[in-house]
Design an enzyme around this catalytic site. Structure first.
Site, PDB file in Angstrom:
ATOM      1  N   THR A   1      -5.604   7.418  -4.978  1.00  0.00           N
ATOM      2  CA  THR A   1      -5.581   7.479  -3.512  1.00  0.00           C
ATOM      3  C   THR A   1      -4.749   8.673  -3.045  1.00  0.00           C
ATOM      4  O   THR A   1      -5.117   9.365  -2.100  1.00  0.00           O
ATOM      5  CB  THR A   1      -5.018   6.164  -2.940  1.00  0.00           C
ATOM      6  OG1 THR A   1      -5.821   5.093  -3.442  1.00  0.00           O
ATOM      7  CG2 THR A   1      -5.053   6.140  -1.434  1.00  0.00           C
TER       8      THR A   1
ATOM      9  N   GLU B   1       0.830  -1.217   0.000  1.00  0.00           N
ATOM     10  CA  GLU B   1       0.000   0.000   0.000  1.00  0.00           C
ATOM     11  C   GLU B   1       0.860   1.260   0.000  1.00  0.00           C
ATOM     12  O   GLU B   1       0.501   2.272  -0.594  1.00  0.00           O
ATOM     13  CB  GLU B   1      -0.911   0.014   1.239  1.00  0.00           C
ATOM     14  CG  GLU B   1      -2.008  -1.022   1.216  1.00  0.00           C
ATOM     15  CD  GLU B   1      -3.037  -0.742   0.139  1.00  0.00           C
ATOM     16  OE1 GLU B   1      -2.706  -0.968  -1.040  1.00  0.00           O
ATOM     17  OE2 GLU B   1      -4.142  -0.321   0.465  1.00  0.00           O
TER      18      GLU B   1
HETATM   19  N1  HSE Z   1      -8.090   4.537   4.181  1.00  0.00           N
HETATM   20  C1  HSE Z   1      -7.549   4.751   2.865  1.00  0.00           C
HETATM   21  C2  HSE Z   1      -8.031   6.110   2.376  1.00  0.00           C
HETATM   22  C3  HSE Z   1      -8.060   3.688   1.957  1.00  0.00           C
HETATM   23  O1  HSE Z   1      -9.220   6.363   2.511  1.00  0.00           O
HETATM   24  O2  HSE Z   1      -7.227   6.886   1.893  1.00  0.00           O
HETATM   25  C4  HSE Z   1      -7.595   3.837   0.545  1.00  0.00           C
HETATM   26  O3  HSE Z   1      -6.426   3.130   0.318  1.00  0.00           O
END
Ligand code: HSE
Length: 291
Positions: free
Chosen positions: A168, A120
């Site tokens: 993201t 990630e």
């Molecule tokens: N919690 C993360 C966000 C999830 O909302 O940015 C996406 O990878």
């Protein structure tokens, strides 16, 4: 060769930013791994043309590195990249479980969560675990710095994926740096309600608990038609609606009988905003499976 299927996931659920996540029973990625002297990556399936095969730039390269497990890794994407449905987490989780098996590393699924979270970090710059935890463990997960708690929830959901991309990284840039006490108290109350709802398998409580005044309003601005899609889903009987992960997918929770109507209403509302969309009629599902 080892083959693993890992599910799409939906993180945050509104009130649980960077903490809550659920595994979805569909769609999913399938990852095949074979021992090799150095890591090479091949990608097929949905959105594969946008995914780098250089191990230094692909999430599974980071996972192979973290496990010291070089391999030829073939990813068959079922989860579209930049969808808000945990696409990178599905590949990371599947690769972590598959390489752990291939090299007999003996790590538990819980121990693989931080390993998969390294993937990630490649895409978002931060190793948050709220997507990889449900992808590995299944159910509803609460991921904190200290570890992960899971609930084997069974809740009907609709994940509506519009044909727009939100990265993201961009969606994290709009998250406010601070919040006022009133909004924090509101969000804590909703998060607690949502957790109770998951334990009781109660869609109405889960839906009520999705409401968030801190992160979701800023992110909704990045999704064309979001307000209308949300209203349409609620009018069709959804118990709660929010942005799925970093977006652009929109997640609705509802009763079993309302699911088809909610899915159709969401697709139609996106269509009225000139955005093509597809809806997955899904539910909270199980974690990655080794074949
Ligand atoms: N919690 C993360 C966000 C999830 O909302 O940015 C996406 O990878």
């Amino acid at each position: 060769m080892v083959t693993v299927r890992a599910p799409a996931t939906s993180a945050n659920l509104g009130s649980g930013f960077d903490v809550f996540g659920v595994a979805l029973d569909r769609p999913a990625d399938v990852v095949h791994v074979e021992r090799a002297d150095r890591t090479t990556i091949e990608v097929t399936g949905v959105g594969s043309q946008y995914i780098p095969t250089d191990p230094d730039r692909n999430v599974v390269g980071a996972v192979a590195e973290a496990l010291d497990a070089p391999a030829h890794i073939r990813i068959d994407k079922g989860v579209r990249p930049s969808s808000g449905l945990g696409s990178s987490a599905a590949s990371s989780a599947a690769a972590a479980l598959a390489l752990n098996e291939l090299y007999d590393r003996g790590l538990s699924r819980e121990e693989l969560v931080p390993v998969a979270a390294e993937g990630e970090a490649v895409v978002s710059g931060e190793a948050h675990a709220d997507n990889v935890a449900p992808a590995l463990l299944g159910g509803f997960t609460v991921a904190t710095g200290e570890g992960v708690t899971t609930v084997d929830a069974d809740i009907p959901l609709v994940a509506c994926l519009p044909e727009i991309a939100v990265s993201t990284r961009d969606a994290r840039r709009v998250v406010p740096d601070t919040a006022n006490m009133e909004d924090i108290v509101h969000t804590v109350g909703r998060a607690a309600t949502l957790s109770v709802g998951m334990c009781r398998r109660d869609p109405a409580l889960v839906g009520a608990g999705m409401d968030d005044r801190i992160v979701t309003p800023a992110r909704a601005e990045l999704i064309t038609g979001y307000a209308d899609v949300r209203s349409a889903a609620l009018a069709a009987g959804a118990d709660g609606v929010t942005v799925s992960g970093a977006g652009p997918s929109v997640l609705a929770v509802c009763g079993e009988r309302e699911r088809t109507r909610v899915a159709a209403a969401m697709v139609e509302a996106f269509d009225e905003a000139d955005v093509a969309a597809r809806a997955y009629k899904t539910r909270v599902g199980s974690g990655a499976e080794v074949f």
